[in-house]
Design an enzyme around this catalytic site. Structure first.
Site, PDB file in Angstrom:
ATOM      1  N   PRO A   9      32.632  88.795 -39.609  1.00  0.00           N
ATOM      2  CA  PRO A   9      31.188  88.914 -39.542  1.00  0.00           C
ATOM      3  C   PRO A   9      30.644  89.445 -38.220  1.00  0.00           C
ATOM      4  CG  PRO A   9      31.865  86.611 -39.520  1.00  0.00           C
ATOM      5  CD  PRO A   9      33.074  87.418 -39.870  1.00  0.00           C
ATOM      6  N   ASN A  10      29.650  90.283 -38.363  1.00  0.00           N
ATOM      7  CA  ASN A  10      28.882  90.879 -37.252  1.00  0.00           C
ATOM      8  C   ASN A  10      29.630  91.968 -36.490  1.00  0.00           C
ATOM      9  OD1 ASN A  10      26.566  89.165 -37.656  1.00  0.00           O
ATOM     10  ND2 ASN A  10      27.826  87.502 -36.851  1.00  0.00           N
ATOM     11  N   ARG A  17      25.757  95.190 -30.417  1.00  0.00           N
ATOM     12  CA  ARG A  17      25.754  93.743 -30.332  1.00  0.00           C
ATOM     13  C   ARG A  17      26.295  93.273 -28.977  1.00  0.00           C
ATOM     14  NH1 ARG A  17      30.416  90.060 -33.043  1.00  0.00           N
ATOM     15  NH2 ARG A  17      29.458  88.068 -32.521  1.00  0.00           N
ATOM     16  N   TYR A  22      30.972  92.740 -25.658  1.00  0.00           N
ATOM     17  CA  TYR A  22      31.842  93.460 -26.585  1.00  0.00           C
ATOM     18  C   TYR A  22      31.956  94.958 -26.314  1.00  0.00           C
ATOM     19  CZ  TYR A  22      31.367  89.068 -29.129  1.00  0.00           C
ATOM     20  OH  TYR A  22      31.379  87.746 -29.475  1.00  0.00           O
ATOM     21  N   ASN A  73      40.514  90.306 -36.904  1.00  0.00           N
ATOM     22  CA  ASN A  73      39.537  89.705 -36.000  1.00  0.00           C
ATOM     23  C   ASN A  73      38.598  88.907 -36.902  1.00  0.00           C
ATOM     24  OD1 ASN A  73      37.543  88.929 -34.303  1.00  0.00           O
ATOM     25  ND2 ASN A  73      37.321  90.912 -33.276  1.00  0.00           N
ATOM     26  N   ALA A  76      33.428  84.974 -35.931  1.00  0.00           N
ATOM     27  CA  ALA A  76      32.987  83.571 -35.877  1.00  0.00           C
ATOM     28  C   ALA A  76      33.799  82.672 -36.814  1.00  0.00           C
ATOM     29  CB  ALA A  76      31.505  83.490 -36.213  1.00  0.00           C
ATOM     30  N   GLU A  97      46.197  87.729 -34.861  1.00  0.00           N
ATOM     31  CA  GLU A  97      44.766  87.462 -34.627  1.00  0.00           C
ATOM     32  C   GLU A  97      44.343  88.189 -33.362  1.00  0.00           C
ATOM     33  OE1 GLU A  97      43.548  83.297 -34.747  1.00  0.00           O
ATOM     34  OE2 GLU A  97      42.100  83.712 -33.153  1.00  0.00           O
ATOM     35  N   HIS A  99      40.971  89.242 -30.688  1.00  0.00           N
ATOM     36  CA  HIS A  99      39.577  89.125 -30.245  1.00  0.00           C
ATOM     37  C   HIS A  99      39.313  90.122 -29.137  1.00  0.00           C
ATOM     38  CE1 HIS A  99      39.036  85.585 -32.653  1.00  0.00           C
ATOM     39  NE2 HIS A  99      40.214  85.181 -32.219  1.00  0.00           N
ATOM     40  N   ARG A 106      34.997  81.607 -22.685  1.00  0.00           N
ATOM     41  CA  ARG A 106      33.594  81.565 -23.126  1.00  0.00           C
ATOM     42  C   ARG A 106      33.194  80.125 -23.483  1.00  0.00           C
ATOM     43  NH1 ARG A 106      32.670  86.164 -27.386  1.00  0.00           N
ATOM     44  NH2 ARG A 106      30.497  85.513 -27.002  1.00  0.00           N
TER      45      ARG A 106
HETATM   46  C1  DQA Z   1      35.151  87.637 -31.353  1.00  0.00           C
HETATM   47  C2  DQA Z   1      34.981  86.298 -30.648  1.00  0.00           C
HETATM   48  C3  DQA Z   1      34.302  85.290 -31.573  1.00  0.00           C
HETATM   49  O1  DQA Z   1      34.150  84.050 -30.902  1.00  0.00           O
HETATM   50  C4  DQA Z   1      32.935  85.804 -31.976  1.00  0.00           C
HETATM   51  O2  DQA Z   1      32.339  84.904 -32.889  1.00  0.00           O
HETATM   52  C5  DQA Z   1      32.959  87.172 -32.505  1.00  0.00           C
HETATM   53  C6  DQA Z   1      33.835  88.165 -31.891  1.00  0.00           C
HETATM   54  C7  DQA Z   1      35.755  88.707 -30.435  1.00  0.00           C
HETATM   55  O3  DQA Z   1      36.239  89.712 -30.940  1.00  0.00           O
HETATM   56  O4  DQA Z   1      35.722  88.566 -29.198  1.00  0.00           O
HETATM   57  O5  DQA Z   1      32.185  87.517 -33.402  1.00  0.00           O
HETATM   58  O6  DQA Z   1      36.063  87.456 -32.435  1.00  0.00           O
END
Ligand code: DQA
Length: 151
Positions: A9-10, A17, A22, A73, A76, A97, A99, A106
């Site tokens: 998501p997002n 964003r 990011y 990835n 959230a 996984e 990120h 964080r």
């Molecule tokens: C994320 C880190 C997550 O905590 C966050 O909710 C994201 C992006 C990252 O790529 O750094 O949406 O996965």
């Protein structure tokens, strides 16, 4: 050999964003990057993004049929989703996984990953370049263990 790259998501908003966290590269830039890496490695890549947990769960389940491994990835959902964790475990596939940000540096809620314990490994904090290394690490693992469905 086929690798599925999943974004949660997002992540469709990358580039707009929270760029201080990011960066300015977009999801399309990431897809171009991983396609180039796939060409270099001689593997096939499929990229998908969803804001919906159930859709991600279904794609992970479907990957069992025709993919050799997954880079994900979970965004959230990393910190909340037992369903995605169970889908990863049930897939029997090696999963990396990934990120973009360093989740350990964080907010405290980002330090918990429901997914990482059932993954091959986890990369965090190297920006979008992490996608390249995640794909390379996964393909290297598949080749070393001869786990690819096709070479
Ligand atoms: C994320 C880190 C997550 O905590 C966050 O909710 C994201 C992006 C990252 O790529 O750094 O949406 O996965």
């Amino acid at each position: 050999m086929k690798v599925l790259v999943l974004n949660g998501p997002n992540l469709h908003l990358l580039g707009q964003r929270e760029p201080s966290i990011y960066g300015y590269e977009t999801l399309a830039d990431i897809e171009t990057l991983v396609e180039r890496v796939a060409d270099d490695l001689g593997v096939t890549i499929e990229c998908r993004q969803s804001n919906h947990e159930g859709e991600l769960v279904e794609w992970i389940g479907d990957a069992r049929a025709d993919c050799d491994g997954i880079v994900i990835n979970p965004a959230a959902y990393t910190h909340t989703s037992v369903a995605i964790r169970d889908a990863v475990a049930a897939s029997g596939l090696p999963v990396v996984e990934l990120h973009i940000s360093n989740v350990s540096a964080r907010e405290s809620f980002r330090r918990t990953s429901f997914i990482a314990p059932v993954c091959l490994g986890m990369l965090s904090g190297f920006g979008v370049r992490g996608y390249e290394w995640a794909v390379r690490a996964l393909v290297e693992h598949l080749r070393r263990t001869s786990k690819g469905k096709t070479v």
